[in-house]
Design a protein around this motif. Structure first.
Motif, PDB file in Angstrom:
ATOM      1  N   PRO A  26       1.216  -1.346  -0.276  1.00 34.71           N
ATOM      2  CA  PRO A  26       0.016   0.146  -0.015  1.00 34.71           C
ATOM      3  C   PRO A  26       0.942   1.395   0.430  1.00 34.71           C
ATOM      4  O   PRO A  26       0.574   2.065  -0.606  1.00 34.71           O
ATOM      5  CB  PRO A  26      -0.809  -0.023   0.953  1.00 34.71           C
ATOM      6  CG  PRO A  26      -0.272  -1.083   2.340  1.00 34.71           C
ATOM      7  CD  PRO A  26       0.597  -2.080   1.484  1.00 34.71           C
ATOM      8  N   ILE A  27       2.008   1.283   0.469  1.00 26.78           N
ATOM      9  CA  ILE A  27       3.050   2.362   0.593  1.00 26.78           C
ATOM     10  C   ILE A  27       3.300   2.489  -1.050  1.00 26.78           C
ATOM     11  O   ILE A  27       3.313   3.846  -1.127  1.00 26.78           O
ATOM     12  CB  ILE A  27       4.572   2.212   1.046  1.00 26.78           C
ATOM     13  CG1 ILE A  27       3.255   2.012   2.643  1.00 26.78           C
ATOM     14  CG2 ILE A  27       5.191   3.081   1.770  1.00 26.78           C
ATOM     15  CD1 ILE A  27       4.286   2.203   3.983  1.00 26.78           C
ATOM     16  N   ALA A  28       3.697   1.612  -1.554  1.00 29.47           N
ATOM     17  CA  ALA A  28       4.446   2.088  -3.100  1.00 29.47           C
ATOM     18  C   ALA A  28       2.995   3.021  -3.497  1.00 29.47           C
ATOM     19  O   ALA A  28       3.436   3.353  -4.373  1.00 29.47           O
ATOM     20  CB  ALA A  28       4.641   0.616  -4.001  1.00 29.47           C
ATOM     21  N   ALA A  29       1.907   2.024  -3.499  1.00 32.42           N
ATOM     22  CA  ALA A  29       0.755   2.325  -4.171  1.00 32.42           C
ATOM     23  C   ALA A  29       0.701   3.874  -3.968  1.00 32.42           C
ATOM     24  O   ALA A  29       0.892   5.345  -4.731  1.00 32.42           O
ATOM     25  CB  ALA A  29      -0.469   1.817  -4.174  1.00 32.42           C
ATOM     26  N   LEU A  30       0.581   3.993  -2.851  1.00 30.18           N
ATOM     27  CA  LEU A  30       0.645   5.959  -1.849  1.00 30.18           C
ATOM     28  C   LEU A  30       1.951   6.471  -2.878  1.00 30.18           C
ATOM     29  O   LEU A  30       0.952   7.699  -3.406  1.00 30.18           O
ATOM     30  CB  LEU A  30       0.625   5.749  -1.123  1.00 30.18           C
ATOM     31  CG  LEU A  30      -1.140   5.479  -0.182  1.00 30.18           C
ATOM     32  CD1 LEU A  30      -0.308   5.176   1.543  1.00 30.18           C
ATOM     33  CD2 LEU A  30      -2.142   6.033  -0.441  1.00 30.18           C
ATOM     34  N   ALA A  31       2.707   5.913  -2.222  1.00 29.09           N
ATOM     35  CA  ALA A  31       3.825   7.086  -2.887  1.00 29.09           C
ATOM     36  C   ALA A  31       3.542   7.061  -4.997  1.00 29.09           C
ATOM     37  O   ALA A  31       4.596   8.346  -5.214  1.00 29.09           O
ATOM     38  CB  ALA A  31       5.111   6.660  -3.204  1.00 29.09           C
ATOM     39  N   LYS A  32       3.289   6.482  -5.423  1.00 25.94           N
ATOM     40  CA  LYS A  32       2.911   6.336  -7.227  1.00 25.94           C
ATOM     41  C   LYS A  32       2.250   7.261  -7.383  1.00 25.94           C
ATOM     42  O   LYS A  32       2.001   7.969  -8.073  1.00 25.94           O
ATOM     43  CB  LYS A  32       2.912   5.153  -7.587  1.00 25.94           C
ATOM     44  CG  LYS A  32       2.028   4.268  -9.215  1.00 25.94           C
ATOM     45  CD  LYS A  32       2.234   3.475  -9.792  1.00 25.94           C
ATOM     46  CE  LYS A  32       2.767   3.123 -10.992  1.00 25.94           C
ATOM     47  NZ  LYS A  32       2.719   2.553 -11.569  1.00 25.94           N
ATOM     48  N   ARG A  33       1.018   7.525  -6.781  1.00 23.69           N
ATOM     49  CA  ARG A  33      -0.350   8.071  -6.933  1.00 23.69           C
ATOM     50  C   ARG A  33       0.349   9.652  -6.470  1.00 23.69           C
ATOM     51  O   ARG A  33      -0.219  10.603  -7.392  1.00 23.69           O
ATOM     52  CB  ARG A  33      -1.270   7.393  -6.313  1.00 23.69           C
ATOM     53  CG  ARG A  33      -2.828   8.447  -6.539  1.00 23.69           C
ATOM     54  CD  ARG A  33      -3.979   8.001  -5.493  1.00 23.69           C
ATOM     55  NE  ARG A  33      -3.525   9.085  -4.203  1.00 23.69           N
ATOM     56  CZ  ARG A  33      -3.783   8.820  -2.995  1.00 23.69           C
ATOM     57  NH1 ARG A  33      -4.814   7.702  -3.160  1.00 23.69           N
ATOM     58  NH2 ARG A  33      -3.433   8.929  -1.696  1.00 23.69           N
TER      59      ARG A  33
END
Length: 64
Positions: A26-33
């Motif tokens: 979930p952290i990678a998804a937040l960073a990408k968005r």
């Protein structure tokens, strides 16, 4: 003589539901968005860049 029918037979594949697979980070998804990006340069990198810029300046007394 080899059994030729084994090579053409459909292979057995185990398929998993998408919900049963491992969840994504979930952290990678937040960073990408979000607006994630590179951080500010540290003091050593800034000092090195200033030192290189100082060397590029012409010095007094150059008789070109």
């Amino acid at each position: 003589m080899a059994n030729k029918s084994l090579g053409t037979r459909q292979k057995m594949v185990f398929r998993l539901d998408p919900a049963a697979t491992k969840p994504r980070n979930p952290i990678a998804a937040l960073a990408k968005r979000g607006g994630a990006g590179s951080h500010q340069k540290n003091s050593a990198a800034l000092r090195q860049a200033q030192k290189q810029a100082l060397k590029k300046l012409p010095t007094e007394g150059d008789g070109d």
